[in-house]
Design a protein around this motif. Structure first.
Motif, mmCIF file in Angstrom:
data_model
loop_
_atom_site.group_PDB
_atom_site.id
_atom_site.type_symbol
_atom_site.label_atom_id
_atom_site.label_comp_id
_atom_site.label_asym_id
_atom_site.label_seq_id
_atom_site.Cartn_x
_atom_site.Cartn_y
_atom_site.Cartn_z
ATOM 1 N N GLU A 128 -22.327 -3.590 -21.190
ATOM 2 C CA GLU A 128 -21.158 -3.768 -20.332
ATOM 3 C C GLU A 128 -21.012 -2.500 -19.495
ATOM 4 O OE1 GLU A 128 -17.629 -5.911 -22.119
ATOM 5 O OE2 GLU A 128 -18.775 -5.556 -23.950
ATOM 6 N N LEU A 129 -21.272 -2.618 -18.201
ATOM 7 C CA LEU A 129 -21.203 -1.487 -17.282
ATOM 8 C C LEU A 129 -19.791 -1.390 -16.721
ATOM 9 C CD1 LEU A 129 -24.596 -2.071 -15.483
ATOM 10 C CD2 LEU A 129 -24.024 -0.111 -16.904
ATOM 11 N N VAL A 130 -19.079 -0.364 -17.121
ATOM 12 C CA VAL A 130 -17.661 -0.242 -16.791
ATOM 13 C C VAL A 130 -17.480 0.506 -15.477
ATOM 14 C CG1 VAL A 130 -15.416 0.553 -17.598
ATOM 15 C CG2 VAL A 130 -17.150 -0.195 -19.254
ATOM 16 N N PHE A 161 -12.744 -4.247 -22.981
ATOM 17 C CA PHE A 161 -13.635 -4.869 -22.006
ATOM 18 C C PHE A 161 -13.749 -6.383 -22.248
ATOM 19 C CE2 PHE A 161 -15.266 -0.494 -22.945
ATOM 20 C CZ PHE A 161 -14.604 0.112 -21.893
ATOM 21 N N VAL A 162 -14.925 -6.914 -22.612
ATOM 22 C CA VAL A 162 -15.075 -8.367 -22.757
ATOM 23 C C VAL A 162 -15.385 -8.773 -24.197
ATOM 24 C CG1 VAL A 162 -16.359 -10.426 -22.027
ATOM 25 C CG2 VAL A 162 -15.816 -8.631 -20.362
ATOM 26 N N LEU A 168 -12.622 -10.393 -26.820
ATOM 27 C CA LEU A 168 -12.653 -11.778 -27.286
ATOM 28 C C LEU A 168 -12.858 -11.872 -28.793
ATOM 29 C CD1 LEU A 168 -14.590 -13.392 -24.334
ATOM 30 C CD2 LEU A 168 -12.238 -13.898 -25.018
ATOM 31 N N LEU A 169 -13.708 -11.011 -29.339
ATOM 32 C CA LEU A 169 -13.854 -10.992 -30.797
ATOM 33 C C LEU A 169 -12.550 -10.549 -31.458
ATOM 34 C CD1 LEU A 169 -17.434 -9.486 -31.316
ATOM 35 C CD2 LEU A 169 -16.718 -11.876 -31.525
ATOM 36 N N THR A 200 -22.321 -14.700 -20.354
ATOM 37 C CA THR A 200 -23.435 -13.767 -20.526
ATOM 38 C C THR A 200 -23.101 -12.712 -21.573
ATOM 39 O OG1 THR A 200 -24.161 -14.068 -18.237
ATOM 40 C CG2 THR A 200 -24.914 -12.082 -19.358
ATOM 41 N N CYS A 201 -21.887 -12.180 -21.502
ATOM 42 C CA CYS A 201 -21.469 -11.147 -22.455
ATOM 43 C C CYS A 201 -21.510 -11.659 -23.891
ATOM 44 C CB CYS A 201 -20.058 -10.655 -22.116
ATOM 45 S SG CYS A 201 -19.972 -9.558 -20.687
#
Length: 208
Positions: free
Chosen positions: A8-10, A43-44, A48-49, A166-167
């Motif tokens: 994950e590119l922040v 982030f993503v 979500l987890l 994708t993530c």
């Protein structure tokens, strides 16, 4: 994560083009897949987890067993049960992440008596005896994921629903046969029920 292909590119407000280009290049040399994300708590993948974990710990707090919560989540085809993931991450780290997410969005990431106890080396804590069926927990997980995907897209953390897919495919082991979590939520009607429209319609054209 070393064994997973996702990075994950922040892109923070102060990130210049040269820095971002360097990050993309390094990611490619590592033979990993980069996804551009905006700077936001967790982030993503972890967000979500974490939202999924909120449903799990709420069920544990209300008298469900670990076996029941594991089964409810494993129905998604995930490679690792929540209880195993918790052991891998460590309860202290998981509880720290929960506190961070709770500070940002307290209504969606409530603190858990069970998680607090496990972080302190204790046992499960039942605050109220009101267990749900495995089916109900599974549906609650799906609805929570749909809702959090909606917030991620509306907040512009990623540009489109496919980035979330994708993530989770590359960074959390979500099964390829679902076609991506947002596609699964859209096709199963969960997105329509929770969000009011498909997640694929959200976020298009957003510049991260």
């Amino acid at each position: 994560v070393a064994v997973l292909p996702l990075v994950e590119l922040v892109r923070a407000p102060q990130t210049d083009v040269e820095t971002l280009a360097t990050a993309w290049a390094v990611t490619g040399k590592l033979r990993k897949r980069g996804v551009l994300v905006r700077d936001a708590p967790a982030f993503v993948v972890n967000r979500l987890l974490g939202r999924q974990g909120s449903v799990v710990t709420e069920a544990l707090d209300h008298g469900n067993s670990v076996d029941e919560t594991d089964e409810a989540v494993l129905r998604l085809g995930l490679p690792m049960a929540p209880s195993v993931l918790l052991q891998l991450v460590g309860p202290k780290v998981a509880n720290h992440v929960r506190h961070t997410l709770h500070a940002a969005w307290p209504d969606r990431f409530p603190l858990s008596a069970t998680l607090e106890s496990l972080a302190d080396g204790g046992e499960l804590v039942v605050v109220e005896q009101a267990p749900r069926t495995v089916d109900e927990i599974h549906e609650a997980v799906l609805e929570a994921l749909a809702d959090e995907c909606r917030h991620i897209l509306e907040d512009g953390v990623v540009a489109e629903a496919a980035d979330i897919d994708t993530c989770l495919l590359l960074g959390a082991g979500f099964p390829f046969w679902l076609g991506g979590i947002t596609k699964h939520l859209d096709q199963s009607g969960v997105s329509q029920r929770v969000v009011g429209r498909p997640l694929a319609e959200l976020g298009a054209g957003v510049h991260v």
